[in-house]
Design a protein around this motif. Structure first.
Motif, short mmCIF file in Angstrom:
data_model
loop_
_atom_site.label_atom_id
_atom_site.label_comp_id
_atom_site.label_asym_id
_atom_site.label_seq_id
_atom_site.Cartn_x
_atom_site.Cartn_y
_atom_site.Cartn_z
N ARG A 112 0.81 -1.22 0.00
CA ARG A 112 0.00 0.00 0.00
C ARG A 112 0.84 1.26 0.00
O ARG A 112 0.50 2.24 -0.67
CB ARG A 112 -0.93 -0.01 1.21
N LEU A 113 1.96 1.25 0.73
CA LEU A 113 2.81 2.44 0.75
C LEU A 113 3.49 2.66 -0.60
O LEU A 113 3.71 3.80 -1.02
CB LEU A 113 3.86 2.33 1.86
N THR A 114 3.82 1.57 -1.29
CA THR A 114 4.38 1.72 -2.63
C THR A 114 3.35 2.31 -3.58
O THR A 114 3.67 3.18 -4.40
CB THR A 114 4.87 0.37 -3.16
N LEU A 116 0.89 4.23 -2.69
CA LEU A 116 0.80 5.63 -2.29
C LEU A 116 1.97 6.43 -2.88
O LEU A 116 1.79 7.55 -3.37
CB LEU A 116 0.80 5.75 -0.77
N GLY A 117 3.16 5.83 -2.84
CA GLY A 117 4.33 6.50 -3.41
C GLY A 117 4.18 6.75 -4.89
O GLY A 117 4.56 7.81 -5.40
N ALA A 282 7.49 7.40 0.88
CA ALA A 282 6.48 6.36 1.04
C ALA A 282 7.00 5.01 0.57
O ALA A 282 6.80 3.98 1.23
CB ALA A 282 5.21 6.74 0.28
N LEU A 285 9.43 3.64 3.09
CA LEU A 285 8.82 3.17 4.33
C LEU A 285 8.04 1.88 4.16
O LEU A 285 7.61 1.28 5.15
CB LEU A 285 7.90 4.25 4.90
N ASP A 286 7.82 1.47 2.91
CA ASP A 286 7.11 0.22 2.69
C ASP A 286 7.90 -0.92 3.34
O ASP A 286 9.13 -0.93 3.34
CB ASP A 286 6.96 -0.05 1.18
#
Length: 317
Positions: A112-114, A116-117, A282, A285-286
């Motif tokens: 999800r963070l990827t 978002l990135g 982002a 932080l994944d």
């Protein structure tokens, strides 16, 4: 360092185009000069391990033809029809393609963070493009930009490979640049690529420079240093994270275009730059250990992975 040195290429390349040079002549001079600079250091770095070159010949050829020759040719053709900033924005959709490559290779969707990135980075690219200002885009220039984007993805995928038989970064860069220079030179001699050069002065930052000065910068700084440090960074960060960190090149390019060409960025472009950096954070932080447990160390950003005695070599690009 790689992003900053790569980012200087647009301003100096565009100054040569405005002086009458063809994009193919600029790219060939840049790649050929860098190949000459790195050839001896690249050979010395092998330390007699000539078998490494034979085992990596497919990577060298793909790197030289796609990641070096085609990428630079496409980029400078885009710069010839678009502003430096716009050309680079389109080119640096490449990281999204890298994530797609990892997804296709592993069969698992990105975390999800990827995602978002990716979203933040794309928004940042749109803002730096400043499409709301009624910017007119040359369709051929945009097409060249997308070709460059695919080539950038290949650059990070190949550069990020790190296995026991991998070539030293400076050797891979030197070999790829030699292949790229030969390919471009051959196409130029056959008349496939237009070849125009001038010996007149080139204007950079309001100063008239001899033609060889920007060519030297492109070869030594924006190619030799940029490619070696880019490969080294990709191997330390992994292809996915390195491709997103590489997005900072667009910020350096806008800065250089502002200083050297007078292409003043708008406030909305600064906001886009912040969005791009947020996208990089982002992705960093994944948590790949949970989101992508099947990825090997070449694809996992910023994590030390115990690969065991039998590391899995990435599939060829």
């Amino acid at each position: 360092l790689s992003a900053a040195t790569f980012g200087s290429s647009g301003a100096f390349g565009k100054s040569l185009i405005e002086a009458g040079w063809s994009p193919s002549a600029i790219v060939t001079a840049r790649i050929g000069g860098a190949a000459l600079v790195l050839l001896v250091p690249g050979l010395l770095a092998l330390r007699g391990r000539w078998g490494l070159v034979r085992r990596n010949v497919s990577d060298v050829l793909t790197y030289g033809v796609v990641a070096v020759a085609l990428c630079q040719l496409a980029y400078f053709n885009a710069v010839g029809r678009l502003s430096v900033a716009v050309a680079l924005m389109i080119e640096y959709l490449g990281p999204v393609l890298v994530v797609g490559w990892v997804w296709a290779r592993t069969g698992r969707a990105p975390g999800r963070l990827t995602v978002l990135g990716i979203a933040l980075s794309v928004v940042g690219l749109v803002l730096v493009l400043d499409v709301a200002s009624g910017l007119q885009l040359d369709p051929v220039g945009v097409l060249w930009g997308f070709v460059a984007a695919a080539s950038v993805a290949a650059f990070f995928v190949i550069s990020g490979r790190d296995h026991e038989d991998v070539l030293p970064p400076i050797t891979l860069a030197a070999a790829g640049l030699v292949v790229g220079a030969v390919a471009l030179g051959t196409l130029g001699l056959l008349g496939v690529l237009p070849w125009r050069t001038t010996s007149g002065p080139v204007h950079v930052a309001g100063t008239a420079l001899p033609w060889w000065a920007p060519v030297l910068e492109l070869a030594l700084v924006a190619a030799a240093i940029a490619y070696v440090t880019g490969i080294e960074a990709a191997r330390r960060l992994g292809s996915r994270l390195a491709s997103f960190v590489g997005l900072t090149e667009v910020l350096f390019a806008v800065l250089f275009a502002w200083i050297l060409l007078g292409e003043v960025p708008r406030s909305v472009q600064a906001l886009g730059g912040l969005a791009i950096l947020a996208g990089v954070v982002a992705v960093r932080l994944d948590d790949p250990a949970h989101e992508h447990p099947e990825l090997d160390a070449t694809d996992v950003p910023g994590v030390d992975v115990d690969r065991g005695p039998n590391p899995v070599e990435p599939h060829p690009c």
